[in-house]
Design a protein around this motif. Sequence first.
Motif, PDB file in Angstrom:
ATOM      1  N   SER A  36      34.749  45.030  34.041  1.00  0.00           N
ATOM      2  CA  SER A  36      34.670  44.536  35.415  1.00  0.00           C
ATOM      3  C   SER A  36      34.209  43.077  35.514  1.00  0.00           C
ATOM      4  O   SER A  36      34.644  42.360  36.415  1.00  0.00           O
ATOM      5  N   LYS A  37      33.354  42.642  34.615  1.00  0.00           N
ATOM      6  CA  LYS A  37      32.911  41.241  34.654  1.00  0.00           C
ATOM      7  C   LYS A  37      34.073  40.299  34.305  1.00  0.00           C
ATOM      8  O   LYS A  37      34.283  39.288  34.965  1.00  0.00           O
ATOM      9  N   LEU A  38      34.837  40.642  33.281  1.00  0.00           N
ATOM     10  CA  LEU A  38      36.020  39.862  32.925  1.00  0.00           C
ATOM     11  C   LEU A  38      37.020  39.877  34.075  1.00  0.00           C
ATOM     12  O   LEU A  38      37.628  38.855  34.398  1.00  0.00           O
ATOM     13  N   ASN A  39      37.153  41.031  34.698  1.00  0.00           N
ATOM     14  CA  ASN A  39      38.050  41.146  35.843  1.00  0.00           C
ATOM     15  C   ASN A  39      37.621  40.204  36.961  1.00  0.00           C
ATOM     16  O   ASN A  39      38.446  39.487  37.538  1.00  0.00           O
ATOM     17  N   ALA A  40      36.339  40.195  37.297  1.00  0.00           N
ATOM     18  CA  ALA A  40      35.842  39.338  38.372  1.00  0.00           C
ATOM     19  C   ALA A  40      36.070  37.862  38.048  1.00  0.00           C
ATOM     20  O   ALA A  40      36.510  37.087  38.900  1.00  0.00           O
TER      21      ALA A  40
END
Length: 124
Positions: free
Chosen positions: A66-70
Amino acid sequence: MHKILNYCIAVIWAINGLFCKVLNLVPRHEMIVSTILGSEHARLLTSIIGILEIMMSIWILSRFKSKLNAITQIIIIGTMNTLEFIFVPELLLWGKFNSIFAGMLILTVYYNEFVLNKKSTQKA
């Protein structure tokens, strides 16, 4: 709150991808692609961008990395809106004011992932 924002952000990507680009219900998006990338393959490129946006919504909902996605979302939103601001502000729904809404979305994505998500993982 984190889950609700996650769904809202995913819906934004899905609607823009499916309805605005793949189904071409908002032809202005193809005009933007045509102006920036050339008209020869504008329809195909617009559809590909739309499919990628739909895939982004699925990625958001999956919560995988999710951090990479954000970070990816923030870069894409910033890049797309900067190019549109420079090359085709007259085709944007709110003209150059579109950058304000893009900035708000970037802040929302950041806040959702790096502030709210941190709080929700601390409570678990």
